[in-house]
Design a protein around this motif. Structure first.
Motif, PDB file in Angstrom:
ATOM      1  N   LEU A 145     -57.187  -9.179  59.184  1.00 22.47           N
ATOM      2  CA  LEU A 145     -58.216  -8.241  58.746  1.00 22.47           C
ATOM      3  C   LEU A 145     -59.270  -9.003  57.972  1.00 22.47           C
ATOM      4  CD1 LEU A 145     -59.298  -5.314  57.981  1.00 22.47           C
ATOM      5  CD2 LEU A 145     -57.921  -5.571  55.908  1.00 22.47           C
ATOM      6  N   VAL A 146     -60.540  -8.790  58.279  1.00 22.28           N
ATOM      7  CA  VAL A 146     -61.635  -9.388  57.530  1.00 22.28           C
ATOM      8  C   VAL A 146     -62.441  -8.281  56.871  1.00 22.28           C
ATOM      9  CG1 VAL A 146     -63.156  -9.443  59.573  1.00 22.28           C
ATOM     10  CG2 VAL A 146     -63.610 -10.975  57.629  1.00 22.28           C
ATOM     11  N   HIS A 147     -62.832  -8.504  55.616  1.00 26.31           N
ATOM     12  CA  HIS A 147     -63.627  -7.485  54.924  1.00 26.31           C
ATOM     13  C   HIS A 147     -64.531  -8.140  53.887  1.00 26.31           C
ATOM     14  CE1 HIS A 147     -61.856  -7.370  50.844  1.00 26.31           C
ATOM     15  NE2 HIS A 147     -60.716  -7.676  51.417  1.00 26.31           N
ATOM     16  N   CYS A 148     -65.585  -7.416  53.523  1.00 26.72           N
ATOM     17  CA  CYS A 148     -66.415  -7.787  52.379  1.00 26.72           C
ATOM     18  C   CYS A 148     -66.443  -6.583  51.448  1.00 26.72           C
ATOM     19  CB  CYS A 148     -67.799  -8.249  52.820  1.00 26.72           C
ATOM     20  SG  CYS A 148     -68.692  -7.111  53.902  1.00 26.72           S
ATOM     21  N   VAL A 149     -67.596  -6.119  51.026  1.00 27.62           N
ATOM     22  CA  VAL A 149     -67.673  -4.920  50.180  1.00 27.62           C
ATOM     23  C   VAL A 149     -67.817  -3.679  51.059  1.00 27.62           C
ATOM     24  CG1 VAL A 149     -69.007  -3.684  48.424  1.00 27.62           C
ATOM     25  CG2 VAL A 149     -68.593  -6.132  48.177  1.00 27.62           C
ATOM     26  N   ALA A 150     -68.938  -3.586  51.774  1.00 27.35           N
ATOM     27  CA  ALA A 150     -69.185  -2.422  52.619  1.00 27.35           C
ATOM     28  C   ALA A 150     -68.667  -2.610  54.036  1.00 27.35           C
ATOM     29  CB  ALA A 150     -70.679  -2.107  52.663  1.00 27.35           C
ATOM     30  N   GLY A 151     -68.281  -3.831  54.390  1.00 27.99           N
ATOM     31  CA  GLY A 151     -67.746  -4.082  55.725  1.00 27.99           C
ATOM     32  C   GLY A 151     -68.789  -4.043  56.817  1.00 27.99           C
ATOM     33  N   LYS A 152     -70.044  -4.336  56.476  1.00 26.24           N
ATOM     34  CA  LYS A 152     -71.092  -4.200  57.484  1.00 26.24           C
ATOM     35  C   LYS A 152     -71.979  -5.437  57.633  1.00 26.24           C
ATOM     36  CE  LYS A 152     -74.583  -1.973  54.510  1.00 26.24           C
ATOM     37  NZ  LYS A 152     -75.731  -2.823  54.867  1.00 26.24           N
ATOM     38  N   ASP A 153     -72.238  -6.159  56.552  1.00 26.38           N
ATOM     39  CA  ASP A 153     -73.196  -7.263  56.605  1.00 26.38           C
ATOM     40  C   ASP A 153     -72.486  -8.610  56.773  1.00 26.38           C
ATOM     41  OD1 ASP A 153     -75.353  -5.469  56.245  1.00 26.38           O
ATOM     42  OD2 ASP A 153     -74.997  -5.451  54.086  1.00 26.38           O
ATOM     43  N   ARG A 154     -71.842  -9.104  55.734  1.00 28.67           N
ATOM     44  CA  ARG A 154     -71.074 -10.342  55.876  1.00 28.67           C
ATOM     45  C   ARG A 154     -69.969 -10.187  56.912  1.00 28.67           C
ATOM     46  NH1 ARG A 154     -70.207 -11.147  49.475  1.00 28.67           N
ATOM     47  NH2 ARG A 154     -70.280  -8.865  49.674  1.00 28.67           N
ATOM     48  N   THR A 155     -69.283  -9.042  56.862  1.00 30.32           N
ATOM     49  CA  THR A 155     -68.240  -8.783  57.857  1.00 30.32           C
ATOM     50  C   THR A 155     -68.842  -8.699  59.253  1.00 30.32           C
ATOM     51  OG1 THR A 155     -66.847  -7.651  56.236  1.00 30.32           O
ATOM     52  CG2 THR A 155     -66.423  -7.180  58.562  1.00 30.32           C
ATOM     53  N   GLY A 156     -69.996  -8.041  59.388  1.00 28.65           N
ATOM     54  CA  GLY A 156     -70.645  -7.940  60.687  1.00 28.65           C
ATOM     55  C   GLY A 156     -71.016  -9.296  61.250  1.00 28.65           C
ATOM     56  N   ASP A 207     -84.665   7.835  49.536  1.00 25.39           N
ATOM     57  CA  ASP A 207     -83.469   8.061  50.350  1.00 25.39           C
ATOM     58  C   ASP A 207     -83.495   7.250  51.641  1.00 25.39           C
ATOM     59  OD1 ASP A 207     -82.439   9.817  48.501  1.00 25.39           O
ATOM     60  OD2 ASP A 207     -83.038  11.634  49.581  1.00 25.39           O
ATOM     61  N   ASP A 208     -84.658   7.170  52.307  1.00 31.39           N
ATOM     62  CA  ASP A 208     -84.696   6.433  53.567  1.00 31.39           C
ATOM     63  C   ASP A 208     -84.533   4.932  53.340  1.00 31.39           C
ATOM     64  OD1 ASP A 208     -87.192   6.136  52.415  1.00 31.39           O
ATOM     65  OD2 ASP A 208     -88.337   6.677  54.211  1.00 31.39           O
ATOM     66  N   ALA A 209     -84.955   4.451  52.174  1.00 33.12           N
ATOM     67  CA  ALA A 209     -84.725   3.048  51.839  1.00 33.12           C
ATOM     68  C   ALA A 209     -83.236   2.790  51.616  1.00 33.12           C
ATOM     69  CB  ALA A 209     -85.516   2.659  50.600  1.00 33.12           C
ATOM     70  N   ILE A 210     -82.569   3.716  50.937  1.00 31.91           N
ATOM     71  CA  ILE A 210     -81.120   3.601  50.738  1.00 31.91           C
ATOM     72  C   ILE A 210     -80.407   3.542  52.083  1.00 31.91           C
ATOM     73  CG2 ILE A 210     -79.059   4.775  49.898  1.00 31.91           C
ATOM     74  CD1 ILE A 210     -80.655   3.688  47.612  1.00 31.91           C
ATOM     75  N   ARG A 211     -80.812   4.407  53.007  1.00 37.10           N
ATOM     76  CA  ARG A 211     -80.166   4.436  54.324  1.00 37.10           C
ATOM     77  C   ARG A 211     -80.400   3.117  55.063  1.00 37.10           C
ATOM     78  NH1 ARG A 211     -77.782   8.260  57.355  1.00 37.10           N
ATOM     79  NH2 ARG A 211     -78.168   9.733  55.674  1.00 37.10           N
ATOM     80  N   ALA A 212     -81.578   2.547  54.929  1.00 39.12           N
ATOM     81  CA  ALA A 212     -81.857   1.261  55.575  1.00 39.12           C
ATOM     82  C   ALA A 212     -80.979   0.159  54.996  1.00 39.12           C
ATOM     83  CB  ALA A 212     -83.331   0.905  55.418  1.00 39.12           C
ATOM     84  N   LEU A 213     -80.706   0.226  53.717  1.00 40.53           N
ATOM     85  CA  LEU A 213     -79.869  -0.777  53.067  1.00 40.53           C
ATOM     86  C   LEU A 213     -78.397  -0.604  53.404  1.00 40.53           C
ATOM     87  CD1 LEU A 213     -81.545  -0.627  49.547  1.00 40.53           C
ATOM     88  CD2 LEU A 213     -81.691  -2.556  51.131  1.00 40.53           C
ATOM     89  N   MET A 214     -77.954   0.631  53.558  1.00 38.53           N
ATOM     90  CA  MET A 214     -76.530   0.917  53.734  1.00 38.53           C
ATOM     91  C   MET A 214     -76.120   1.075  55.186  1.00 38.53           C
ATOM     92  SD  MET A 214     -75.187   0.669  50.848  1.00 38.53           S
ATOM     93  CE  MET A 214     -73.572   1.151  51.457  1.00 38.53           C
ATOM     94  N   SER A 215     -77.074   0.984  56.113  1.00 39.19           N
ATOM     95  CA  SER A 215     -76.778   1.037  57.541  1.00 39.19           C
ATOM     96  C   SER A 215     -76.920  -0.363  58.126  1.00 39.19           C
ATOM     97  CB  SER A 215     -77.741   2.001  58.248  1.00 39.19           C
ATOM     98  OG  SER A 215     -77.679   3.298  57.695  1.00 39.19           O
ATOM     99  N   VAL A 216     -76.643  -0.474  59.420  1.00 41.20           N
ATOM    100  CA  VAL A 216     -76.925  -1.726  60.121  1.00 41.20           C
ATOM    101  C   VAL A 216     -78.036  -1.465  61.131  1.00 41.20           C
ATOM    102  CG1 VAL A 216     -74.643  -2.714  59.775  1.00 41.20           C
ATOM    103  CG2 VAL A 216     -75.064  -1.320  61.808  1.00 41.20           C
ATOM    104  N   ASN A 217     -78.699  -2.549  61.518  1.00 38.12           N
ATOM    105  CA  ASN A 217     -79.870  -2.458  62.372  1.00 38.12           C
ATOM    106  C   ASN A 217     -79.865  -3.688  63.277  1.00 38.12           C
ATOM    107  OD1 ASN A 217     -82.709  -2.946  63.179  1.00 38.12           O
ATOM    108  ND2 ASN A 217     -83.192  -1.241  61.814  1.00 38.12           N
ATOM    109  N   PRO A 218     -80.171  -3.544  64.567  1.00 37.38           N
ATOM    110  CA  PRO A 218     -80.185  -4.725  65.435  1.00 37.38           C
ATOM    111  C   PRO A 218     -81.054  -5.851  64.889  1.00 37.38           C
ATOM    112  CG  PRO A 218     -80.393  -2.732  66.750  1.00 37.38           C
ATOM    113  CD  PRO A 218     -80.493  -2.311  65.311  1.00 37.38           C
ATOM    114  N   ALA A 219     -82.151  -5.513  64.227  1.00 34.14           N
ATOM    115  CA  ALA A 219     -83.045  -6.545  63.700  1.00 34.14           C
ATOM    116  C   ALA A 219     -82.369  -7.378  62.624  1.00 34.14           C
ATOM    117  CB  ALA A 219     -84.317  -5.903  63.144  1.00 34.14           C
TER     118      ALA A 219
END
Length: 259
Positions: A145-156, A207-219
């Motif tokens: 199992l690999v994890h970081c904090v949110a499991g999306k950026d470093r883990t991704g 709120d939309d900035a928070i969502r951009a930070l807490m989501s993932v994006n192909p870019a």
């Protein structure tokens, strides 16, 4: 199907099997061997029992020393495996928190996330732990199992490296990365992230900035991979030059995880 690959835990976000994908040249990744998640700080006893049932013997923690000290992960009393991390200080900042400084609108948030990802292939604490991760995948024939904090950026990024080394097509690599935006309790994760970000940087972040930070994006992932390609041509070249991952280790990894 996604539902078959996600472990529905109440206190751990984005917990899922990232195996099962077809690989170039034939075959597919073994199921039940490659798991990813956010950290386990808020795991409840039922979560720990469910994780125990997976037979995971190696946990790779991509967080820095300061992150682990501030937010210690819960482990089952029955866990007798190994937790690997290289150490190093990250100033307590996961990538989404690093990018949040001054991000008060969605365009700034996205631009900062892209810049953060572009530097990710050379983050010293991450690189050192990725070396341990790849070596462990070669050495141990048991679920990890690999994890970081949110499991999306470093883990991704870590999962993208493993996928490509195993021959997963880049379209599937991106597909798996983007599952973070639909797997598990994403709205709950975004709400928790919003509380942390606003506590650190101020309530004026939109709120939309928070969502951009807490989501993932192909870019975002594309920015990290562009750095890899610019400097090393491809992921295997980066893995060999930066992560000390030799062609012989790659062959052993494929033998172990492709069926």
């Amino acid at each position: 199907m996604l539902a078959d690959r996600v472990l529905p835990l109440s206190g751990v976000h984005n917990f899922r099997d990232y195996g099962g994908y077809a690989v170039e040249g034939g075959g597919r990744l073994r199921d039940g061997m490659l798991w990813r998640s956010a950290h386990h700080v808020e795991a409840v006893d039922a979560d720990l029992a469910a994780i125990d049932a997976l037979g995971i013997e190696t946990i790779i923690d991509l967080r820095g020393d300061d992150e682990r000290e501030i937010h210690p992960c819960r482990r089952s009393e029955n866990f007798a495996g190994r937790v690997l991390f290289a150490g190093g200080i990250t100033a307590g900042l996961a990538p989404h928190l690093q990018a949040a400084g001054g991000a008060i609108d969605v365009e700034t948030a996205r631009a900062r996330m892209i810049d953060t990802y572009a530097g990710m292939p050379y983050r010293s604490a991450l690189v050192a732990t990725l070396r341990l991760y790849l070596s462990a995948l070669v050495e141990y024939d048991t679920p990890s199992l690999v994890h970081c904090v949110a499991g999306k950026d470093r883990t991704g990024f870590a999962v993208a490296i493993v996928h490509r080394l195993l021959g997963v097509h880049e379209d599937d690599l991106m597909h798996d990365y983007l599952l973070t935006n639909s797997a598990g309790k994403i709205e709950e994760r975004i709400a928790q992230g919003a509380a942390h970000i606003r506590q650190r940087y101020g309530a004026e972040i939109k709120d939309d900035a928070i969502r951009a930070l807490m989501s993932v994006n192909p870019a975002y992932l594309d920015a990290a991979l562009a750095t890899v390609r610019r400097d090393h041509g491809d992921i295997p070249g980066y893995a060999e030059a930066v992560l000390n991952f030799t062609p012989a280790m790659r062959e052993a990894l494929i033998d172990r995880l492709v069926v």
